[in-house]
Design a protein around this motif. Structure first.
Motif, mmCIF file in Angstrom:
data_model
loop_
_atom_site.group_PDB
_atom_site.id
_atom_site.type_symbol
_atom_site.label_atom_id
_atom_site.label_comp_id
_atom_site.label_asym_id
_atom_site.label_seq_id
_atom_site.Cartn_x
_atom_site.Cartn_y
_atom_site.Cartn_z
ATOM 1 N N ASP A 4 -6.535 2.766 -0.429
ATOM 2 C CA ASP A 4 -5.114 2.420 -0.417
ATOM 3 C C ASP A 4 -4.963 0.899 -0.408
ATOM 4 O O ASP A 4 -4.590 0.292 0.593
ATOM 5 C CB ASP A 4 -4.424 3.047 0.799
ATOM 6 C CG ASP A 4 -2.901 2.947 0.728
ATOM 7 O OD1 ASP A 4 -2.365 2.723 -0.377
ATOM 8 O OD2 ASP A 4 -2.257 3.108 1.777
ATOM 9 N N THR B 222 0.858 -1.183 0.000
ATOM 10 C CA THR B 222 0.000 0.000 0.000
ATOM 11 C C THR B 222 0.897 1.237 0.000
ATOM 12 O O THR B 222 2.065 1.175 0.393
ATOM 13 C CB THR B 222 -0.896 0.054 1.253
ATOM 14 O OG1 THR B 222 -0.070 0.145 2.411
ATOM 15 C CG2 THR B 222 -1.812 -1.152 1.343
ATOM 16 N N ASP B 223 0.355 2.361 -0.433
ATOM 17 C CA ASP B 223 1.135 3.602 -0.421
ATOM 18 C C ASP B 223 1.586 3.943 0.991
ATOM 19 O O ASP B 223 2.713 4.380 1.202
ATOM 20 C CB ASP B 223 0.317 4.757 -1.018
ATOM 21 C CG ASP B 223 0.132 4.610 -2.516
ATOM 22 O OD1 ASP B 223 0.936 3.890 -3.157
ATOM 23 O OD2 ASP B 223 -0.815 5.213 -3.051
ATOM 24 N N LYS B 224 0.709 3.748 1.967
ATOM 25 C CA LYS B 224 1.062 4.043 3.363
ATOM 26 C C LYS B 224 2.246 3.206 3.813
ATOM 27 O O LYS B 224 3.182 3.706 4.429
ATOM 28 C CB LYS B 224 -0.138 3.785 4.268
ATOM 29 C CG LYS B 224 0.167 4.027 5.726
ATOM 30 C CD LYS B 224 -0.997 3.671 6.614
ATOM 31 C CE LYS B 224 -0.598 3.825 8.074
ATOM 32 N NZ LYS B 224 -1.618 3.311 8.975
#
Length: 138
Positions: free
Chosen positions: A111, A37-39
């Motif tokens: 996300d 995920t981007d996070k």
């Protein structure tokens, strides 16, 4: 929350496992980043090197995937989470247990991607000798 139907993601589960195995065999952090995920890319980027260097050799054997799916839903959206578990063996004879969790994109989750990876080095009795992980397991 109410119950929901789980959509099968069999091919995606295998693709994610195969990509992680390739990353572990080749010490390639970029392959891992592609599935996160981007996070997780932002928060765990410093730990990716530890993850891909944990397996001491090239992966020569991968066991069957054990897959579980969960979901949370309300009247407006559903969050699908997939849990993948399997064993691998490297060319030095070491055995490992892999755990991966990922989410699908939905109105509840923009996300999407892998949210957790752990790799455990196992002894002959399948006891964890050491472990490296990124993200948080659900």
């Amino acid at each position: 929350f109410t119950g929901c139907n789980i959509k099968k993601g069999k091919n995606q589960n295998k693709e994610i496992a195969d990509q992680l195995n390739e990353a572990l065999s080749n010490n390639n952090t970029d392959l891992v980043k592609n599935i996160l995920t981007d996070k997780l890319k932002r928060t765990e980027s410093d730990h990716l090197e530890d993850l891909v260097r944990f397996v001491s050799g090239e992966i020569v054997e991968a066991g069957d995937l054990s897959i579980a799916n969960t979901c949370e839903s309300d009247k407006n959206a559903t969050l699908y989470t997939y849990h993948i578990r399997y064993h691998i063996k490297d060319d030095k004879g070491n055995r490992y247990y892999i755990r991966i969790e990922y989410t699908k994109e939905s109105r509840m989750n923009k996300d999407a991607g892998v949210t957790y990876i752990s790799v455990s080095l196992l002894d002959d009795d399948d006891t964890d000798l050491s472990i490296v992980s990124i993200g948080d397991a659900t």
